[in-house]
Design an enzyme around this catalytic site. Structure first.
Site, PDB file in Angstrom:
ATOM      1  N   LYS A  13       0.839  -1.214   0.000  1.00  0.00           N
ATOM      2  CA  LYS A  13       0.000   0.000   0.000  1.00  0.00           C
ATOM      3  C   LYS A  13       0.871   1.260   0.000  1.00  0.00           C
ATOM      4  O   LYS A  13       0.654   2.182  -0.787  1.00  0.00           O
ATOM      5  CB  LYS A  13      -0.939   0.012   1.225  1.00  0.00           C
ATOM      6  CG  LYS A  13      -1.836  -1.224   1.306  1.00  0.00           C
ATOM      7  CD  LYS A  13      -2.745  -1.193   2.519  1.00  0.00           C
ATOM      8  CE  LYS A  13      -2.061  -1.207   3.863  1.00  0.00           C
ATOM      9  NZ  LYS A  13      -1.317  -2.467   4.158  1.00  0.00           N
ATOM     10  N   ARG A  88      -9.820  -0.117   9.208  1.00  0.00           N
ATOM     11  CA  ARG A  88      -9.362  -1.468   9.521  1.00  0.00           C
ATOM     12  C   ARG A  88     -10.436  -2.271  10.246  1.00  0.00           C
ATOM     13  O   ARG A  88     -10.203  -3.446  10.552  1.00  0.00           O
ATOM     14  CB  ARG A  88      -8.124  -1.398  10.419  1.00  0.00           C
ATOM     15  CG  ARG A  88      -6.788  -1.505   9.667  1.00  0.00           C
ATOM     16  CD  ARG A  88      -5.682  -1.313  10.672  1.00  0.00           C
ATOM     17  NE  ARG A  88      -4.435  -1.931  10.361  1.00  0.00           N
ATOM     18  CZ  ARG A  88      -3.378  -1.273   9.847  1.00  0.00           C
ATOM     19  NH1 ARG A  88      -3.471  -0.020   9.505  1.00  0.00           N
ATOM     20  NH2 ARG A  88      -2.245  -1.904   9.657  1.00  0.00           N
ATOM     21  N   ARG A 127      11.718  -5.085   5.058  1.00  0.00           N
ATOM     22  CA  ARG A 127      11.388  -3.681   4.738  1.00  0.00           C
ATOM     23  C   ARG A 127      12.286  -2.696   5.480  1.00  0.00           C
ATOM     24  O   ARG A 127      12.588  -2.871   6.648  1.00  0.00           O
ATOM     25  CB  ARG A 127       9.929  -3.432   5.136  1.00  0.00           C
ATOM     26  CG  ARG A 127       9.532  -1.963   5.150  1.00  0.00           C
ATOM     27  CD  ARG A 127       8.047  -1.761   5.142  1.00  0.00           C
ATOM     28  NE  ARG A 127       7.323  -2.369   6.242  1.00  0.00           N
ATOM     29  CZ  ARG A 127       5.999  -2.412   6.317  1.00  0.00           C
ATOM     30  NH1 ARG A 127       5.252  -1.896   5.352  1.00  0.00           N
ATOM     31  NH2 ARG A 127       5.400  -2.979   7.344  1.00  0.00           N
ATOM     32  N   ARG A 161      11.213  -0.505  11.071  1.00  0.00           N
ATOM     33  CA  ARG A 161      10.155  -0.354  12.074  1.00  0.00           C
ATOM     34  C   ARG A 161      10.300  -1.381  13.187  1.00  0.00           C
ATOM     35  O   ARG A 161      10.621  -2.540  12.925  1.00  0.00           O
ATOM     36  CB  ARG A 161       8.784  -0.512  11.398  1.00  0.00           C
ATOM     37  CG  ARG A 161       8.397   0.717  10.624  1.00  0.00           C
ATOM     38  CD  ARG A 161       7.192   0.484   9.744  1.00  0.00           C
ATOM     39  NE  ARG A 161       6.075  -0.218  10.375  1.00  0.00           N
ATOM     40  CZ  ARG A 161       4.917  -0.436   9.772  1.00  0.00           C
ATOM     41  NH1 ARG A 161       4.713   0.019   8.533  1.00  0.00           N
ATOM     42  NH2 ARG A 161       3.962  -1.082  10.374  1.00  0.00           N
ATOM     43  N   ARG A 172      -0.207  -9.130  13.576  1.00  0.00           N
ATOM     44  CA  ARG A 172      -0.751  -8.156  12.612  1.00  0.00           C
ATOM     45  C   ARG A 172      -1.561  -8.860  11.521  1.00  0.00           C
ATOM     46  O   ARG A 172      -2.604  -8.370  11.102  1.00  0.00           O
ATOM     47  CB  ARG A 172       0.390  -7.324  12.026  1.00  0.00           C
ATOM     48  CG  ARG A 172       0.952  -6.364  13.079  1.00  0.00           C
ATOM     49  CD  ARG A 172       2.341  -5.885  12.737  1.00  0.00           C
ATOM     50  NE  ARG A 172       2.367  -5.062  11.552  1.00  0.00           N
ATOM     51  CZ  ARG A 172       3.486  -4.782  10.878  1.00  0.00           C
ATOM     52  NH1 ARG A 172       4.641  -5.267  11.278  1.00  0.00           N
ATOM     53  NH2 ARG A 172       3.429  -4.004   9.823  1.00  0.00           N
TER      54      ARG A 172
HETATM   55  P1  ADP Z   1       2.256  -1.797   3.260  1.00  0.00           P
HETATM   56  O1  ADP Z   1       2.288  -0.283   3.167  1.00  0.00           O
HETATM   57  O2  ADP Z   1       1.050  -2.395   2.595  1.00  0.00           O
HETATM   58  O3  ADP Z   1       2.449  -2.315   4.655  1.00  0.00           O
HETATM   59  P2  ADP Z   1       4.790  -1.605   1.815  1.00  0.00           P
HETATM   60  O4  ADP Z   1       4.418  -0.780   0.634  1.00  0.00           O
HETATM   61  O5  ADP Z   1       5.593  -0.933   2.878  1.00  0.00           O
HETATM   62  O6  ADP Z   1       3.503  -2.350   2.440  1.00  0.00           O
HETATM   63  O7  ADP Z   1       5.591  -2.878   1.265  1.00  0.00           O
HETATM   64  C1  ADP Z   1       6.186  -3.820   2.167  1.00  0.00           C
HETATM   65  C2  ADP Z   1       7.581  -4.201   1.658  1.00  0.00           C
HETATM   66  O8  ADP Z   1       7.437  -4.977   0.470  1.00  0.00           O
HETATM   67  C3  ADP Z   1       8.455  -2.994   1.291  1.00  0.00           C
HETATM   68  O9  ADP Z   1       9.782  -3.271   1.688  1.00  0.00           O
HETATM   69  C4  ADP Z   1       8.320  -2.898  -0.240  1.00  0.00           C
HETATM   70  O10 ADP Z   1       9.528  -2.397  -0.840  1.00  0.00           O
HETATM   71  C5  ADP Z   1       8.061  -4.341  -0.655  1.00  0.00           C
HETATM   72  N1  ADP Z   1       7.087  -4.451  -1.756  1.00  0.00           N
HETATM   73  C6  ADP Z   1       6.004  -3.661  -2.001  1.00  0.00           C
HETATM   74  N2  ADP Z   1       5.326  -4.102  -3.087  1.00  0.00           N
HETATM   75  C7  ADP Z   1       5.985  -5.212  -3.514  1.00  0.00           C
HETATM   76  C8  ADP Z   1       5.781  -6.128  -4.622  1.00  0.00           C
HETATM   77  N3  ADP Z   1       4.748  -5.984  -5.448  1.00  0.00           N
HETATM   78  N4  ADP Z   1       6.670  -7.135  -4.752  1.00  0.00           N
HETATM   79  C9  ADP Z   1       7.719  -7.289  -3.892  1.00  0.00           C
HETATM   80  N5  ADP Z   1       7.967  -6.463  -2.849  1.00  0.00           N
HETATM   81  C10 ADP Z   1       7.117  -5.437  -2.664  1.00  0.00           C
HETATM   82  P1  AMP Z   2       0.661   0.166   9.435  1.00  0.00           P
HETATM   83  O1  AMP Z   2       1.736   1.220   9.285  1.00  0.00           O
HETATM   84  O2  AMP Z   2      -0.538   0.455   8.598  1.00  0.00           O
HETATM   85  O3  AMP Z   2       1.211  -1.236   9.238  1.00  0.00           O
HETATM   86  O4  AMP Z   2       0.151   0.269  10.955  1.00  0.00           O
HETATM   87  C1  AMP Z   2       1.030   0.027  12.031  1.00  0.00           C
HETATM   88  C2  AMP Z   2       0.209  -0.218  13.309  1.00  0.00           C
HETATM   89  O5  AMP Z   2      -0.532   0.968  13.647  1.00  0.00           O
HETATM   90  C3  AMP Z   2      -0.834  -1.320  13.228  1.00  0.00           C
HETATM   91  O6  AMP Z   2      -0.298  -2.618  13.457  1.00  0.00           O
HETATM   92  C4  AMP Z   2      -1.821  -0.894  14.315  1.00  0.00           C
HETATM   93  O7  AMP Z   2      -1.333  -1.204  15.610  1.00  0.00           O
HETATM   94  C5  AMP Z   2      -1.813   0.635  14.172  1.00  0.00           C
HETATM   95  N1  AMP Z   2      -2.854   1.142  13.229  1.00  0.00           N
HETATM   96  C6  AMP Z   2      -2.640   1.815  12.058  1.00  0.00           C
HETATM   97  N2  AMP Z   2      -3.803   2.137  11.473  1.00  0.00           N
HETATM   98  C7  AMP Z   2      -4.779   1.665  12.278  1.00  0.00           C
HETATM   99  C8  AMP Z   2      -6.202   1.651  12.215  1.00  0.00           C
HETATM  100  N3  AMP Z   2      -6.870   2.210  11.186  1.00  0.00           N
HETATM  101  N4  AMP Z   2      -6.887   1.058  13.227  1.00  0.00           N
HETATM  102  C9  AMP Z   2      -6.246   0.494  14.271  1.00  0.00           C
HETATM  103  N5  AMP Z   2      -4.912   0.454  14.389  1.00  0.00           N
HETATM  104  C10 AMP Z   2      -4.172   1.024  13.410  1.00  0.00           C
END
Ligand code: ADP
Ligand code: AMP
Length: 217
Positions: A13, A88, A127, A161, A172
């Site tokens: 995302k 969520r 990541r 992170r 998660r």
């Molecule tokens: P989200 O925001 O949904 O938690 P991220 O965009 O941070 O996910 O992506 C998670 C990890 O996977 C990052 O390190 C990113 O570079 C990698 N990533 C994102 N999209 C892809 C994909 N289509 N294929 C492989 N790796 C990906």
């Molecule tokens: P994310 O960066 O989206 O992976 O979110 C990191 C963490 O923040 C999650 O594991 C939750 O603990 C919290 N969080 C983020 N967005 C929400 C949401 N909309 N509702 C509840 N918890 C959230």
């Protein structure tokens, strides 16, 4: 245009939102980023959220709905926004409808990104991000073009992170399957759900999302 990128943690995302911000001039609203900023600032919300986030659980609906209601009112959202990480829960989805109706805003599409759990774990544990500008990377799938140098701003400082570890990932993913996935039928019934194959390579996912957005214009 206002959209939701919906998918499990690690679905891509943030990666796709970073691109859409540049190509479509929409604003990414990542509730995870907002909470991490609150934790870093030591604000009241940050203090409440810290332990919950470390455990990989969901922060309360009241807090999250309050954060988004305030953020959507900011003038920069008028150009269009990409919600990343919100809603969520079904209560958050219902509250978002109310907030948007109140402000006469339209939710144009919910783009669901589907990815297998096994791939998600690999994505999350590999990541990292630029400590200066936040650009996202991956040990295997998206390395900086020049080693140890951010493509976007040239910084050589990177962060990982605290919650991107194998143990927290399990909680998660459980929160995603137990709560968040339940909002998919809600948006399907409204006729605004679109699904893309999040298992594809990053550029291919971008192309699929672009195709969805073209149908909305
Ligand atoms: P989200 O925001 O949904 O938690 P991220 O965009 O941070 O996910 O992506 C998670 C990890 O996977 C990052 O390190 C990113 O570079 C990698 N990533 C994102 N999209 C892809 C994909 N289509 N294929 C492989 N790796 C990906
Ligand atoms: P994310 O960066 O989206 O992976 O979110 C990191 C963490 O923040 C999650 O594991 C939750 O603990 C919290 N969080 C983020 N967005 C929400 C949401 N909309 N509702 C509840 N918890 C959230």
């Amino acid at each position: 245009m206002n959209i939701i990128l919906l998918g499990p943690p690690g679905a891509g995302k943030g990666t796709q939102a970073e691109r859409l911000e540049k190509t479509h001039h929409m604003i990414q609203l990542s509730t995870g980023d907002m909470l991490r900023a609150a934790v870093a600032a030591g604000s009241e919300i940050g203090l409440k959220a810290k332990a919950v986030m470390e455990a990989g659980e969901l922060v309360s609906d009241d807090i999250m709905i309050g954060i988004i209601a305030d953020r959507i009112m900011q003038p920069d959202c008028a150009a269009g926004f990409i919600l990343d990480g919100f809603p969520r829960t079904t209560d958050q989805a219902a509250a978002l409808d109310d907030i948007m109706a109140d402000k006469q805003l339209k939710l144009d599409a919910v783009v669901e990104m589907t990815v297998d759990d096994e791939a998600l774990t690999e994505r999350i544990t590999g990541r990292f991000a630029c400590a200066k500008c936040g650009a996202g990377y991956h040990d295997r799938f998206k390395q900086p073009k020049t080693p140890d140098t951010c493509d976007a701003c040239g910084s050589s400082e990177f962060t990982r992170r605290d919650d991107d570890n194998a143990e927290t990932v399990k909680a998660r993913l459980a929160a995603y399957h137990g709560s968040t996935a339940q909002i998919i039928p809600y948006y399907r019934e409204k006729g605004i759900l679109r699904s893309v194959d999040g298992m594809a390579a990053i550029d291919d996912v971008t192309r699929e999302i672009e195709q969805v957005l073209e149908t909305l214009q």
